[in-house]
Design a protein around this motif. Structure first.
Motif, PDB file in Angstrom:
ATOM      1  N   GLU A  46      54.552  26.495 -46.642  1.00 31.63           N
ATOM      2  CA  GLU A  46      54.924  26.266 -47.495  1.00 31.63           C
ATOM      3  C   GLU A  46      55.945  26.102 -47.731  1.00 31.63           C
ATOM      4  OE1 GLU A  46      52.398  29.617 -48.770  1.00 31.63           O
ATOM      5  OE2 GLU A  46      50.296  28.662 -48.392  1.00 31.63           O
ATOM      6  N   GLY A  47      56.348  25.227 -48.715  1.00 33.52           N
ATOM      7  CA  GLY A  47      57.490  25.103 -49.257  1.00 33.52           C
ATOM      8  C   GLY A  47      58.278  24.169 -49.748  1.00 33.52           C
ATOM      9  N   GLU A  48      59.280  23.765 -49.552  1.00 37.47           N
ATOM     10  CA  GLU A  48      59.768  22.534 -50.480  1.00 37.47           C
ATOM     11  C   GLU A  48      60.464  21.071 -50.017  1.00 37.47           C
ATOM     12  OE1 GLU A  48      62.721  21.884 -54.042  1.00 37.47           O
ATOM     13  OE2 GLU A  48      61.809  24.055 -54.347  1.00 37.47           O
ATOM     14  N   LYS A  49      60.118  20.304 -49.550  1.00 40.15           N
ATOM     15  CA  LYS A  49      60.938  19.713 -48.319  1.00 40.15           C
ATOM     16  C   LYS A  49      62.297  19.455 -49.703  1.00 40.15           C
ATOM     17  CE  LYS A  49      60.071  16.147 -45.715  1.00 40.15           C
ATOM     18  NZ  LYS A  49      58.531  15.356 -45.036  1.00 40.15           N
ATOM     19  N   LEU A  50      63.603  19.419 -48.988  1.00 36.81           N
ATOM     20  CA  LEU A  50      64.738  18.958 -49.200  1.00 36.81           C
ATOM     21  C   LEU A  50      65.215  17.645 -48.814  1.00 36.81           C
ATOM     22  CD1 LEU A  50      65.609  23.363 -47.880  1.00 36.81           C
ATOM     23  CD2 LEU A  50      64.890  22.725 -50.258  1.00 36.81           C
ATOM     24  N   THR A  51      66.480  17.643 -49.503  1.00 37.43           N
ATOM     25  CA  THR A  51      67.093  16.341 -49.171  1.00 37.43           C
ATOM     26  C   THR A  51      68.405  16.890 -48.198  1.00 37.43           C
ATOM     27  OG1 THR A  51      66.903  15.807 -51.293  1.00 37.43           O
ATOM     28  CG2 THR A  51      68.873  14.543 -49.737  1.00 37.43           C
ATOM     29  N   VAL A  52      68.122  16.298 -46.776  1.00 36.87           N
ATOM     30  CA  VAL A  52      68.398  16.625 -45.510  1.00 36.87           C
ATOM     31  C   VAL A  52      69.878  15.172 -46.085  1.00 36.87           C
ATOM     32  CG1 VAL A  52      69.270  16.411 -43.329  1.00 36.87           C
ATOM     33  CG2 VAL A  52      66.805  17.498 -44.028  1.00 36.87           C
ATOM     34  N   PHE A  53      70.316  15.663 -46.065  1.00 39.67           N
ATOM     35  CA  PHE A  53      72.506  14.954 -45.853  1.00 39.67           C
ATOM     36  C   PHE A  53      72.198  14.262 -44.781  1.00 39.67           C
ATOM     37  CE2 PHE A  53      72.375  17.647 -49.786  1.00 39.67           C
ATOM     38  CZ  PHE A  53      73.275  16.959 -50.944  1.00 39.67           C
ATOM     39  N   THR A  54      73.058  12.804 -44.950  1.00 41.76           N
ATOM     40  CA  THR A  54      73.476  12.339 -43.560  1.00 41.76           C
ATOM     41  C   THR A  54      74.818  12.169 -43.696  1.00 41.76           C
ATOM     42  OG1 THR A  54      73.190  10.384 -44.662  1.00 41.76           O
ATOM     43  CG2 THR A  54      70.977  10.815 -42.952  1.00 41.76           C
ATOM     44  N   VAL A  91      65.184  29.631 -46.661  1.00 41.99           N
ATOM     45  CA  VAL A  91      65.003  29.790 -45.533  1.00 41.99           C
ATOM     46  C   VAL A  91      63.313  29.152 -44.794  1.00 41.99           C
ATOM     47  CG1 VAL A  91      64.732  31.230 -43.851  1.00 41.99           C
ATOM     48  CG2 VAL A  91      66.570  31.375 -44.845  1.00 41.99           C
ATOM     49  N   LYS A  92      62.502  29.835 -46.141  1.00 40.19           N
ATOM     50  CA  LYS A  92      61.230  28.902 -46.118  1.00 40.19           C
ATOM     51  C   LYS A  92      61.284  27.671 -46.059  1.00 40.19           C
ATOM     52  CE  LYS A  92      56.669  30.482 -48.511  1.00 40.19           C
ATOM     53  NZ  LYS A  92      56.352  31.519 -49.826  1.00 40.19           N
ATOM     54  N   ASP A  93      61.993  27.227 -46.965  1.00 44.17           N
ATOM     55  CA  ASP A  93      61.994  25.599 -47.203  1.00 44.17           C
ATOM     56  C   ASP A  93      62.917  24.672 -46.523  1.00 44.17           C
ATOM     57  OD1 ASP A  93      60.861  25.958 -49.922  1.00 44.17           O
ATOM     58  OD2 ASP A  93      63.010  26.153 -51.275  1.00 44.17           O
ATOM     59  N   MET A  94      63.822  25.198 -45.617  1.00 44.80           N
ATOM     60  CA  MET A  94      64.272  25.142 -44.939  1.00 44.80           C
ATOM     61  C   MET A  94      63.298  25.007 -43.750  1.00 44.80           C
ATOM     62  SD  MET A  94      68.434  26.719 -44.835  1.00 44.80           S
ATOM     63  CE  MET A  94      68.937  26.091 -42.967  1.00 44.80           C
ATOM     64  N   PHE A  95      62.971  25.679 -42.709  1.00 45.46           N
ATOM     65  CA  PHE A  95      61.943  25.542 -42.034  1.00 45.46           C
ATOM     66  C   PHE A  95      60.944  24.773 -42.107  1.00 45.46           C
ATOM     67  CE2 PHE A  95      62.708  29.972 -40.462  1.00 45.46           C
ATOM     68  CZ  PHE A  95      62.835  30.106 -39.082  1.00 45.46           C
ATOM     69  N   PHE A  96      60.098  24.790 -43.279  1.00 50.78           N
ATOM     70  CA  PHE A  96      59.177  23.738 -43.908  1.00 50.78           C
ATOM     71  C   PHE A  96      60.268  22.331 -43.938  1.00 50.78           C
ATOM     72  CE2 PHE A  96      57.216  20.733 -47.422  1.00 50.78           C
ATOM     73  CZ  PHE A  96      55.933  20.846 -47.234  1.00 50.78           C
ATOM     74  N   THR A  97      61.433  21.759 -43.958  1.00 55.28           N
ATOM     75  CA  THR A  97      61.545  20.540 -44.322  1.00 55.28           C
ATOM     76  C   THR A  97      62.126  20.400 -42.691  1.00 55.28           C
ATOM     77  OG1 THR A  97      62.987  21.188 -45.999  1.00 55.28           O
ATOM     78  CG2 THR A  97      64.039  19.382 -44.748  1.00 55.28           C
ATOM     79  N   MET A  98      62.727  20.923 -41.751  1.00 54.60           N
ATOM     80  CA  MET A  98      62.737  21.305 -40.312  1.00 54.60           C
ATOM     81  C   MET A  98      61.625  20.657 -39.046  1.00 54.60           C
ATOM     82  SD  MET A  98      64.055  23.897 -37.333  1.00 54.60           S
ATOM     83  CE  MET A  98      61.942  24.075 -37.394  1.00 54.60           C
ATOM     84  N   TYR A  99      60.079  21.392 -39.590  1.00 50.63           N
ATOM     85  CA  TYR A  99      59.048  21.271 -39.257  1.00 50.63           C
ATOM     86  C   TYR A  99      58.056  19.303 -39.471  1.00 50.63           C
ATOM     87  CZ  TYR A  99      58.723  25.399 -37.169  1.00 50.63           C
ATOM     88  OH  TYR A  99      58.732  26.733 -36.802  1.00 50.63           O
TER      89      TYR A  99
END
Ligand code: NI
Length: 193
Positions: free
Chosen positions: A12-20, A44-52
């Motif tokens: 459960e989390g928020e999808k963060l913008t990944v900078f390119t 950390v939670k949001d980063m996992f969400f975004t990464m997965y």
């Protein structure tokens, strides 16, 4: 890994913008994490969400615009597309092995490995990078407790790739000048559309 970390499996989390690349935040040397608080837990939670969901096997805080010495990793999870009851497709994940690495310091690096790397901040580019094959890393977990980790092969490679992000280095910069110039040009051209 602390019990708390296991909560992140729930995705459960928020999808963060990944900078390119070449976003300025990717070139900064990140600052140490000093406060192990609720805000850090949420990040950390949001980063996992975004990464997965990307999907990726590692994500460093600078990649989501936070210039602090933290990254998350999971090098061997499974991902499957499923159809839920209201007809939407969603991803289900299994075999998690989430790792949270904070304020890492390599205590040992030896051997050599050539491994094909990619990066969520340089989408579409994959290239062999030479790294140490064996590392010993000291770091802090989400509770701020000191931990030590010995790694080889893929895990060692990923730790070095993610740690580089904390020093403002993307993997393109680990390549020979010629390769780097070629791939950077190609990437920036593709990015422009
Ligand atoms: Ni990366």
């Amino acid at each position: 890994m602390s019990e708390f970390t296991k909560e992140h499996y729930k995705l459960e989390g928020e999808k963060l913008t990944v900078f390119t690349y070449p976003a300025p935040v990717l070139k900064q040397v990140a600052k140490p994490v000093v406060e192990f608080n609720e805000e850090l837990n949420k990040l950390v939670k949001d980063m996992f969400f975004t990464m997965y969901h990307a999907p990726g096997i590692g994500l460093a805080a600078p990649q989501v615009g936070k210039s602090i010495r933290l990254f998350v990793m999971d090098i061997d999870f499974d991902r499957e597309k499923t159809l839920n009851s209201d007809g939407h497709t969603e991803w289900s994940f299994s075999n998690f092995n989430p790792m949270v690495i904070i304020n890492p310091v390599f205590k040992q690096k030896d051997g050599e490995i050539l491994y094909e790397e990619g990066c969520l901040s340089v989408p579409g580019v994959y290239e062999d990078v030479k790294r140490a094959n064996h590392v010993v890393l000291e770091y802090q977990d989400l509770n701020g407790d000191k931990q030590s980790l010995e790694a080889e092969g893929t895990l060692a490679v990923c730790l070095q790739h993610e740690n580089d992000h904390l020093d403002g280095i993307v993997f393109l910069e680990r390549l020979s000048l010629l390769k780097r110039q070629f791939l950077t040009k190609k990437f920036l051209k593709a990015k422009k559309g």
